[in-house]
Scaffold this motif. Structure first.
Motif, PDB file in Angstrom:
ATOM      1  N   UNK A 283       0.823  -1.209   0.000  1.00 24.88           N
ATOM      2  CA  UNK A 283       0.000   0.000   0.000  1.00 24.88           C
ATOM      3  C   UNK A 283       0.858   1.260   0.000  1.00 24.88           C
ATOM      4  N   UNK A 284       2.114   1.146  -0.416  1.00 28.74           N
ATOM      5  CA  UNK A 284       2.969   2.318  -0.462  1.00 28.74           C
ATOM      6  C   UNK A 284       3.499   2.696   0.905  1.00 28.74           C
ATOM      7  N   UNK A 285       3.949   3.948   1.028  1.00 29.34           N
ATOM      8  CA  UNK A 285       4.624   4.393   2.248  1.00 29.34           C
ATOM      9  C   UNK A 285       3.793   5.334   3.108  1.00 29.34           C
ATOM     10  N   UNK A 286       2.619   5.763   2.635  1.00 32.15           N
ATOM     11  CA  UNK A 286       1.806   6.706   3.411  1.00 32.15           C
ATOM     12  C   UNK A 286       0.529   6.046   3.916  1.00 32.15           C
ATOM     13  N   UNK A 287      -0.256   5.460   3.025  1.00 25.45           N
ATOM     14  CA  UNK A 287      -1.519   4.816   3.418  1.00 25.45           C
ATOM     15  C   UNK A 287      -1.227   3.380   3.840  1.00 25.45           C
ATOM     16  N   UNK A 288      -0.799   3.201   5.078  1.00 27.03           N
ATOM     17  CA  UNK A 288      -0.265   1.905   5.508  1.00 27.03           C
ATOM     18  C   UNK A 288      -1.185   1.146   6.466  1.00 27.03           C
ATOM     19  N   UNK A 352      -2.322   1.965  -5.659  1.00 29.27           N
ATOM     20  CA  UNK A 352      -2.306   2.772  -6.871  1.00 29.27           C
ATOM     21  C   UNK A 352      -1.481   4.029  -6.856  1.00 29.27           C
ATOM     22  N   UNK A 353      -0.462   4.115  -6.013  1.00 25.31           N
ATOM     23  CA  UNK A 353       0.468   5.224  -6.150  1.00 25.31           C
ATOM     24  C   UNK A 353       1.140   5.169  -7.517  1.00 25.31           C
ATOM     25  N   UNK A 354       1.520   6.328  -8.034  1.00 23.05           N
ATOM     26  CA  UNK A 354       2.088   6.375  -9.393  1.00 23.05           C
ATOM     27  C   UNK A 354       3.333   5.507  -9.503  1.00 23.05           C
ATOM     28  N   UNK A 355       4.175   5.547  -8.465  1.00 27.67           N
ATOM     29  CA  UNK A 355       5.387   4.742  -8.488  1.00 27.67           C
ATOM     30  C   UNK A 355       5.093   3.260  -8.545  1.00 27.67           C
ATOM     31  N   UNK A 356       4.092   2.811  -7.795  1.00 28.68           N
ATOM     32  CA  UNK A 356       3.773   1.385  -7.789  1.00 28.68           C
ATOM     33  C   UNK A 356       3.315   0.924  -9.166  1.00 28.68           C
ATOM     34  N   UNK A 379      -4.965   6.804 -11.146  1.00 34.48           N
ATOM     35  CA  UNK A 379      -4.062   5.741 -11.582  1.00 34.48           C
ATOM     36  C   UNK A 379      -4.815   4.433 -11.800  1.00 34.48           C
ATOM     37  N   UNK A 380      -5.756   4.137 -10.908  1.00 30.24           N
ATOM     38  CA  UNK A 380      -6.549   2.914 -11.056  1.00 30.24           C
ATOM     39  C   UNK A 380      -7.334   2.932 -12.363  1.00 30.24           C
ATOM     40  N   UNK A 381      -7.892   4.096 -12.695  1.00 24.03           N
ATOM     41  CA  UNK A 381      -8.660   4.206 -13.933  1.00 24.03           C
ATOM     42  C   UNK A 381      -7.762   4.055 -15.155  1.00 24.03           C
ATOM     43  N   UNK A 382      -6.550   4.580 -15.088  1.00 25.47           N
ATOM     44  CA  UNK A 382      -5.624   4.445 -16.212  1.00 25.47           C
ATOM     45  C   UNK A 382      -5.179   2.994 -16.398  1.00 25.47           C
ATOM     46  N   UNK A 383      -4.974   2.288 -15.295  1.00 19.94           N
ATOM     47  CA  UNK A 383      -4.594   0.874 -15.391  1.00 19.94           C
ATOM     48  C   UNK A 383      -5.684   0.088 -16.112  1.00 19.94           C
TER      49      UNK A 383
END
Length: 447
Positions: A283-288, A352-356, A379-383
């Motif tokens: 879940x990335x580094x912020x929303x943990x 869905x962080x851009x880096x992930x 990002x989820x929509x683009x995927x």
């Protein structure tokens, strides 16, 4: 070939997912002979100096920490009804500009004092708006140009081909879609009247020339170049994009810091003797909050003997609750660099962080995305739009929904095929070469 007497000032919003990709760019540019100074939060001093760059700290409200950002996101999610987008912009990206601008001018002054003959070129990360007053004529010291580096999706650029960013924009180039996009973009500007007004106040306060543009459009239209750090296939096409927009293909594996020590179970995935299918989740580094995606993913696969779940908790020192029973087919660690984990993965579950997203596609791994806040819904929509994965459309999916999504992604080869196609597209680019070419073009144009 580096231009003589050109110094690069790179300005970055002090959030891990923004700092680290631009740090990788800075490392590569230093390796190509550029003199690099990085302006970002004081928390990142050591990481910046480790690569051989000169570090300059942001000051005032601009000197953010991960804790401050996490609190902002937590408050946004918790409040019912949530704050308006206008209120959030005033508190964040617009609200940070004055302190960022002062920090930029101090950094420029310091570089000039050290070398009065130096020609300075500014590179700014896309969420960092504090270089814009200088770009528009404010301040005593002017760089020879500015180049934007996009480490979030292109959300703020008004286009006839896309609906505006509103927790998930979409692409529609049909005649009917374009008519609707025009209407939606105008309505979007009405939603951000206070942000626009405050932006215009900042321009007056700093002595900047008003570009008579919607505030979110300025970086793409006024910077000398804007380089989006992805392959075109994962970003919505825009027939009316500014001429200075470029794509770099993203930062593929090999451009980040390698993992220095590995968990004791690492051979379970690196060697994978039983040839299990590997489900990576983070879940990335912020929303943990692990209850959002990590634990549901573990539980969704706990009865499958042909699957191994690998979870990165996102923070060094992070732990699961002592009373949580980890399934036998799960391995986890507090922090794992994405490229190390994803090179072995068959599917990546992420918020869905851009880096992930970029790391997954750089490794040819299809995605299952469920997130909220910042750029995650977009990002989820683009995927999903690109065909490289599934959009869960929630940041708290049920175990059953995750099980269905994981098995659909594993069993239908179209997702893996599309992820591999985008990986090949990314590999066709030289991302640092694209940036260096843009630097040299701006330098030549300034002489």
């Amino acid at each position: 070939m580096t231009s003589p007497k050109v110094k690069l000032l790179i300005c970055i919003t002090p959030v891990y997912g923004h700092v680290m990709p631009i740090r990788a760019v800075a490392t590569a540019l230093i390796g190509r002979g550029y003199d690099v100074t990085v302006l970002t939060g004081s928390d990142y001093k050591e990481k910046i100096e480790d690569i051989g760059a000169t570090f300059v700290p942001l000051e005032g409200k601009a000197d953010l920490t991960e804790a401050i950002m996490a609190k902002l996101i937590k408050n946004f999610v918790a409040v019912i009804p949530p704050p308006t987008g206008d209120a959030l912009m005033l508190k964040t990206f617009i609200g940070w500009i004055p302190s960022q601008h002062e920090s930029v001018q101090k950094a420029l002054k310091s570089l000039k004092e050290a070398d009065p003959e130096a020609r300075i070129l500014v590179l700014f990360e896309s969420a960092f708006r504090g270089t814009l007053p200088t770009l528009l004529g404010a301040g005593d010291i002017r760089p020879i140009g500015q180049i934007g580096l996009g480490v979030v999706p292109i959300m703020g650029l008004t286009s006839i081909d896309t609906a505006p960013w509103k927790g998930g924009s979409r692409s529609d180039q049909s005649e009917e879609g374009r008519r609707e996009n025009i209407i939606l973009n105008e309505k979007d500007k009405e939603r951000f009247v206070k942000s626009q007004a405050r932006w215009e106040e900042i321009l007056k306060e700093t002595g900047s020339k008003d570009p008579e543009l919607y505030w979110r459009d300025v970086p793409w239209h006024k910077a000398n170049r804007f380089i989006q750090m992805c392959a075109p296939s994962i970003e919505y096409p825009r027939s009316d994009a500014p001429a200075g927009l470029r794509y770099s293909g993203g930062l593929g594996p090999g451009l980040r810091d390698p993992m220095k020590s590995f968990p004791s179970w690492w051979d379970d995935i690196a060697l994978n003797p039983q040839k299990k299918r590997i489900i990576a989740v983070s879940q990335g580094t912020i929303s943990t909050d692990v209850k959002e995606l990590i634990i549901p993913t573990m539980m969704s696969m706990k009865d499958r003997g042909d699957v191994l779940v690998v979870a990165a908790l996102g923070k060094r020192g992070a732990k699961l609750a002592e009373d949580f029973v980890v399934p036998d087919n799960t391995r986890y660690a507090d922090f794992i660099p994405y490229d190390e984990m994803l090179q072995y993965a068959d599917v990546f579950v992420t918020n869905g962080g851009y880096g992930s997203v970029q790391h997954a596609l750089g490794n040819g791994v299809p995605l299952i995305v469920g997130g909220i806040g910042a750029d995650k819904v977009d990002n989820a929509m683009r995927v999903a739009w690109s065909g490289a994965g599934i959009n869960l459309e929630t940041h708290r999916p049920t175990v059953e929904a995750l099980q269905e999504a994981v098995m659909a992604t594993l069993d239908d080869p179209k997702y893996k095929k599309r992820a591999k196609e985008i990986q090949d597209e990314m590999r066709s680019y030289d991302p640092i070469g694209v940036i260096e070419q843009s630097i040299e073009e701006v330098v030549r144009a300034s002489t």
